[in-house]
Design an enzyme around this catalytic site. Structure first.
Site, PDB file in Angstrom:
ATOM      1  N   MET A  13       4.382  -1.586  -3.853  1.00 54.79           N
ATOM      2  CA  MET A  13       4.392  -3.001  -3.144  1.00 54.79           C
ATOM      3  C   MET A  13       4.939  -2.787  -1.665  1.00 54.79           C
ATOM      4  SD  MET A  13       3.981  -5.223  -5.237  1.00 54.79           S
ATOM      5  CE  MET A  13       4.980  -6.620  -4.901  1.00 54.79           C
ATOM      6  N   SER A  34      12.094   9.524   0.167  1.00 57.42           N
ATOM      7  CA  SER A  34      11.139  10.600   0.040  1.00 57.42           C
ATOM      8  C   SER A  34      10.091  10.667   1.165  1.00 57.42           C
ATOM      9  CB  SER A  34      10.451  11.193  -1.211  1.00 57.42           C
ATOM     10  OG  SER A  34      10.348   9.989  -2.088  1.00 57.42           O
ATOM     11  N   ALA A  76      14.713  -2.232  -8.401  1.00 57.43           N
ATOM     12  CA  ALA A  76      15.914  -3.049  -8.306  1.00 57.43           C
ATOM     13  C   ALA A  76      17.036  -2.478  -9.201  1.00 57.43           C
ATOM     14  CB  ALA A  76      15.243  -4.406  -9.165  1.00 57.43           C
ATOM     15  N   ASN A 102      12.728  -7.110  -7.136  1.00 61.01           N
ATOM     16  CA  ASN A 102      12.899  -8.176  -8.191  1.00 61.01           C
ATOM     17  C   ASN A 102      14.378  -8.222  -8.646  1.00 61.01           C
ATOM     18  OD1 ASN A 102      10.885  -9.770  -8.926  1.00 61.01           O
ATOM     19  ND2 ASN A 102       9.852  -8.433 -10.315  1.00 61.01           N
ATOM     20  N   SER A 128       5.648 -12.638  -5.283  1.00 60.65           N
ATOM     21  CA  SER A 128       4.903 -12.672  -6.272  1.00 60.65           C
ATOM     22  C   SER A 128       3.309 -12.248  -5.889  1.00 60.65           C
ATOM     23  CB  SER A 128       4.800 -13.704  -7.170  1.00 60.65           C
ATOM     24  OG  SER A 128       3.906 -13.703  -8.273  1.00 60.65           O
ATOM     25  N   LYS A 182      11.878 -17.131  -8.052  1.00 59.06           N
ATOM     26  CA  LYS A 182      10.998 -16.083  -8.402  1.00 59.06           C
ATOM     27  C   LYS A 182      11.040 -15.805 -10.083  1.00 59.06           C
ATOM     28  CE  LYS A 182       8.129 -12.817  -8.897  1.00 59.06           C
ATOM     29  NZ  LYS A 182       8.490 -11.414  -8.824  1.00 59.06           N
ATOM     30  N   HIS A 185       9.580 -18.667 -11.962  1.00 55.46           N
ATOM     31  CA  HIS A 185       8.016 -18.402 -11.776  1.00 55.46           C
ATOM     32  C   HIS A 185       7.597 -17.290 -12.724  1.00 55.46           C
ATOM     33  CE1 HIS A 185       5.017 -15.433 -10.447  1.00 55.46           C
ATOM     34  NE2 HIS A 185       4.293 -16.608 -10.075  1.00 55.46           N
ATOM     35  N   ASN A 186       8.604 -16.161 -13.079  1.00 57.46           N
ATOM     36  CA  ASN A 186       7.853 -15.227 -13.979  1.00 57.46           C
ATOM     37  C   ASN A 186       8.092 -15.791 -15.522  1.00 57.46           C
ATOM     38  OD1 ASN A 186       7.863 -13.687 -11.611  1.00 57.46           O
ATOM     39  ND2 ASN A 186       8.775 -11.866 -12.553  1.00 57.46           N
ATOM     40  N   GLU A 189       5.094 -17.905 -16.178  1.00 59.96           N
ATOM     41  CA  GLU A 189       4.120 -16.793 -16.124  1.00 59.96           C
ATOM     42  C   GLU A 189       4.045 -16.394 -17.683  1.00 59.96           C
ATOM     43  OE1 GLU A 189       3.971 -13.748 -13.218  1.00 59.96           O
ATOM     44  OE2 GLU A 189       3.652 -12.402 -14.708  1.00 59.96           O
ATOM     45  N   TYR A 190       5.307 -15.994 -18.343  1.00 67.26           N
ATOM     46  CA  TYR A 190       5.349 -15.691 -19.673  1.00 67.26           C
ATOM     47  C   TYR A 190       4.616 -16.713 -20.558  1.00 67.26           C
ATOM     48  CZ  TYR A 190       8.385 -11.445 -19.448  1.00 67.26           C
ATOM     49  OH  TYR A 190       9.127 -10.393 -18.957  1.00 67.26           O
ATOM     50  N   ARG A 287       6.786 -12.106 -27.379  1.00 70.72           N
ATOM     51  CA  ARG A 287       6.511 -10.515 -26.906  1.00 70.72           C
ATOM     52  C   ARG A 287       7.517  -9.738 -27.789  1.00 70.72           C
ATOM     53  NH1 ARG A 287       5.610 -10.075 -20.456  1.00 70.72           N
ATOM     54  NH2 ARG A 287       4.471 -11.927 -20.131  1.00 70.72           N
ATOM     55  N   ARG A 446      30.081 -32.181 -37.522  1.00 66.04           N
ATOM     56  CA  ARG A 446      30.704 -31.378 -36.661  1.00 66.04           C
ATOM     57  C   ARG A 446      31.986 -32.151 -36.863  1.00 66.04           C
ATOM     58  NH1 ARG A 446      30.224 -32.086 -31.615  1.00 66.04           N
ATOM     59  NH2 ARG A 446      31.013 -29.935 -30.979  1.00 66.04           N
TER      60      ARG A 446
HETATM   61  P1  NDP Z   1       9.315   0.793  -7.796  1.00 67.61           P
HETATM   62  O1  NDP Z   1      10.101  -0.297  -8.439  1.00 67.61           O
HETATM   63  O2  NDP Z   1       8.684   1.889  -8.625  1.00 67.61           O
HETATM   64  O3  NDP Z   1      10.427   1.582  -6.834  1.00 67.61           O
HETATM   65  C1  NDP Z   1      10.162   2.837  -6.181  1.00 67.61           C
HETATM   66  C2  NDP Z   1      10.523   2.757  -4.866  1.00 67.61           C
HETATM   67  O4  NDP Z   1      11.841   2.669  -4.957  1.00 67.61           O
HETATM   68  C3  NDP Z   1      10.352   3.988  -3.830  1.00 67.61           C
HETATM   69  O5  NDP Z   1      10.147   3.820  -2.693  1.00 67.61           O
HETATM   70  C4  NDP Z   1      11.487   4.777  -4.285  1.00 67.61           C
HETATM   71  O6  NDP Z   1      11.777   6.017  -3.404  1.00 67.61           O
HETATM   72  C5  NDP Z   1      12.534   3.864  -4.170  1.00 67.61           C
HETATM   73  N1  NDP Z   1      13.863   4.234  -4.724  1.00 67.61           N
HETATM   74  C6  NDP Z   1      14.059   4.414  -5.975  1.00 67.61           C
HETATM   75  N2  NDP Z   1      15.373   4.677  -6.090  1.00 67.61           N
HETATM   76  C7  NDP Z   1      16.018   4.701  -4.826  1.00 67.61           C
HETATM   77  C8  NDP Z   1      17.270   5.297  -4.337  1.00 67.61           C
HETATM   78  N3  NDP Z   1      18.315   5.281  -5.079  1.00 67.61           N
HETATM   79  N4  NDP Z   1      17.450   5.108  -3.111  1.00 67.61           N
HETATM   80  C9  NDP Z   1      16.456   4.888  -2.269  1.00 67.61           C
HETATM   81  N5  NDP Z   1      15.052   4.569  -2.699  1.00 67.61           N
HETATM   82  C10 NDP Z   1      14.945   4.730  -3.840  1.00 67.61           C
HETATM   83  O7  NDP Z   1       8.301   0.391  -6.501  1.00 67.61           O
HETATM   84  P2  NDP Z   1       7.502  -0.768  -6.585  1.00 67.61           P
HETATM   85  O8  NDP Z   1       6.387  -0.833  -5.402  1.00 67.61           O
HETATM   86  O9  NDP Z   1       6.483  -0.956  -7.839  1.00 67.61           O
HETATM   87  O10 NDP Z   1       8.229  -2.335  -6.447  1.00 67.61           O
HETATM   88  C11 NDP Z   1       9.194  -2.447  -5.610  1.00 67.61           C
HETATM   89  C12 NDP Z   1      10.211  -3.490  -5.926  1.00 67.61           C
HETATM   90  O11 NDP Z   1       9.406  -4.512  -5.985  1.00 67.61           O
HETATM   91  C13 NDP Z   1      10.741  -3.312  -7.118  1.00 67.61           C
HETATM   92  O12 NDP Z   1      11.984  -4.055  -7.107  1.00 67.61           O
HETATM   93  C14 NDP Z   1      10.022  -4.149  -8.059  1.00 67.61           C
HETATM   94  O13 NDP Z   1      10.676  -4.895  -9.105  1.00 67.61           O
HETATM   95  C15 NDP Z   1       9.320  -5.279  -7.183  1.00 67.61           C
HETATM   96  N6  NDP Z   1       8.162  -5.961  -7.474  1.00 67.61           N
HETATM   97  C16 NDP Z   1       7.035  -5.333  -8.115  1.00 67.61           C
HETATM   98  C17 NDP Z   1       5.856  -6.022  -8.350  1.00 67.61           C
HETATM   99  C18 NDP Z   1       4.756  -5.036  -8.796  1.00 67.61           C
HETATM  100  O14 NDP Z   1       3.900  -5.761  -9.283  1.00 67.61           O
HETATM  101  N7  NDP Z   1       4.915  -3.761  -9.022  1.00 67.61           N
HETATM  102  C19 NDP Z   1       5.707  -7.513  -7.830  1.00 67.61           C
HETATM  103  C20 NDP Z   1       6.755  -7.835  -7.397  1.00 67.61           C
HETATM  104  C21 NDP Z   1       7.932  -7.302  -6.927  1.00 67.61           C
HETATM  105  P3  NDP Z   1      11.084   7.502  -3.792  1.00 67.61           P
HETATM  106  O15 NDP Z   1       9.766   7.335  -3.185  1.00 67.61           O
HETATM  107  O16 NDP Z   1      11.922   8.242  -2.485  1.00 67.61           O
HETATM  108  O17 NDP Z   1      11.291   7.627  -5.049  1.00 67.61           O
END
Ligand code: NDP
Length: 476
Positions: A13, A34, A76, A102, A128, A182, A185-186, A189-190, A287, A446
């Protein structure tokens, strides 16, 4: 620093959001815990715009022009707090942290309050549209201060999806308003997906049709009032053949639906606010039910062979009935979702514009649909609409759909096909339109067992009947 905005968290994302920002002409500082992800982004997409890659949080913050705007796109929960804690000592008064993950709106409210004490703006923002949306134009729902939106608005409105020349982004309201919207919205969506799934299941059973045939039905529906992204991809999924078996793809997928939890949050919040979002609740529970494999197997064995054969009288009428039942149930789900937003807005003093919210869901997001123009119109015409069900277009559509809706739910019950969302949406509609509800009996019970008192239809005040004695009534 020279970067206008920064993105930390470059998984799918964050990486796509950073590319979207850069493609739109912004200089984007990028950072990830990283550094491999940061290096990968610049190696693969560095030519798409101006990126400033950084490997430490301090360098990342130093790369930003002031007031700084940092977008967080990390996992999150705990990770979000960890990244905030790392950022705060590096920032100055007036800087902005945008959480595009999220997050639960209650966490966003807590974080916003804590950061306000450091004179920092914390902007919980719903995004979204999945990865494609993040890259090409998501629907963006920012909360936080009006002041922060003055800086973020022009940026977000540029990278958001555009529909009829309008961006799918607007300031939703203070603190957690964006993440709340948001969340709903989700939830919607469900409900949308559950209703589509029930329509598919009914058509398949009633018509004895193949998924490929039903793909065609959904394709046709997508050129009418139901036109939406979810109906479009339903046709796509139903039309897909599994390469390894040659069977319909939908028949080789395990029938246990998963969830990441935003539907559950929506239902929990609605319970707290006392808003009956029955469609979203049924969808969430459906679900859960699908995942209880042991119970399903035991019950299937205990009651095998009890389903009567089903033969619909007229195929075309049945298809049209299901279409109308789907549309009417969908109207109920949206009516409930917008009631929920209104209640949240009142509870937390967010002053959310309901029509405006419908506007920014027309593109970019998963529930994008033609129908959202109607919702905007309804709330623009009557901001105090008691329920979407009574707005003219919706009332006409439901009225026209009721006979088919009833036939479908009745036939499904006869045939033993589960329709939790169709059936509960019809009950919701019938309950709202009823002259009298058996809630009167509930009140009587009641009062009988707990002296909880009741009000009367003919006099003001609260009353109690002496049930254990001579049944005379006293004013409470
Ligand atoms: P992830 O939810 O899988 O999160 C991975 C990212 O978080 C990586 O950059 C990771 O870094 C970082 N991270 C995890 N733990 C830590 C920490 N303790 N300190 C610093 N960085 C950390 O990635 P997504 O891209 O799927 O989603 C990102 C956000 O967007 C989430 O909150 C998700 O819920 C939300 N979102 C996702 C959607 C989707 O379709 N996927 C849609 C809308 C919102 P590293 O690379 O170092 O591990």
């Amino acid at each position: 620093g020279q970067a206008q905005i920064g993105v930390t968290g470059l998984a799918v994302m964050g990486r796509n959001l950073a590319r979207n920002l850069a493609r739109n002409g912004l200089t984007v500082a990028v950072h990830n815990r990283s550094p491999e992800r940061t290096r990968g982004l610049v190696a693969e997409h560095g030519d798409e715009g101006r990126f400033v890659p950084t490997e430490s949080m301090a360098d990342f913050v130093a790369a930003l022009e002031r007031p700084r705007a940092v977008i967080m796109m990390v996992k999150a929960g705990g990770p979000t707090d960890a990244v905030i804690d790392e950022l705060v000592p590096l920032l100055d008064a007036g800087d902005i942290i945008v959480d595009c993950g999220n997050a639960h709106f209650a966490d966003t409210r807590r974080r916003e309050e804590a950061l306000r004490r450091h004179d920092l703006h914390f902007v919980g923002t719903g995004v979204s549209g999945g990865e494609e949306g993040a890259l090409w134009g998501p629907s963006i729902m920012p909360g936080g201060s009006a002041e922060s939106y003055r800086k973020l608005g022009p940026i977000f409105e540029r990278i958001a999806a555009q529909v009829d020349g309008e961006p799918c982004c607007r300031h939703i309201g203070p603190d957690g308003a964006g993440h709340f919207v948001k969340m709903v919205h989700n939830g919607i969506e469900y409900a949308d997906m559950q209703l589509i799934a029930e329509a598919y299941d009914l058509l398949r059973a009633g018509l004895d049709a193949t998924p490929a045939e039903l793909a065609e039905t959904f394709r046709q529906w997508n050129s009418g009032e139901l036109e939406s992204f979810l109906i479009e991809i339903t046709a796509d999924v139903l039309g897909h053949t599994d390469a390894s078996t040659g069977q319909a793809f939908v028949d080789v997928v395990l029938d246990q639906a998963e969830q990441k939890g935003t539907g559950r949050w929506t239902v929990q919040s609605a319970l707290d606010l006392g808003i009956p979002i029955t469609g979203i609740a049924e969808a969430t529970f459906a679900r859960s039910l699908s995942g209880h494999a042991d119970q399903r197997e035991a019950t299937r064995r205990a009651f095998a062979g009890t389903g009567p054969a089903w033969q619909v009288a007229d195929r075309d009428t049945f298809v049209e009935d299901v279409r109308r039942a789907l549309l009417a149930s969908k109207i109920v789900a949206y009516a409930q979702g917008f009631d929920h937003i209104r209640a949240g807005s009142q509870e937390y003093d967010w002053n959310i514009d309901l029509g405006g919210t419908a506007t920014i869901w027309r593109g970019g997001c998963i529930i994008r649909a033609r129908f959202l123009d109607r919702i905007r119109q309804a709330y623009d015409d009557h901001p105090d609409l008691p329920t979407l069900l009574v707005a003219p277009w919706f009332a006409d559509t439901v009225r026209a759909g009721v006979p088919g809706w009833r036939r479908v739910v009745a036939e499904a019950a006869q045939a033993g096909v589960p329709t939790p969302a169709f059936a509960s949406s019809l009950s919701y509609f019938d309950a709202l339109r009823a002259n009298r509800l058996p809630a009167a009996l509930i009140q009587g019970l009641r009062d009988n067992f707990g002296a909880h008192t009741y009000r009367r239809v003919d006099r003001d005040g609260s009353f109690h009947t002496i049930w254990a004695g001579d049944h005379h009534e006293v004013e409470a």
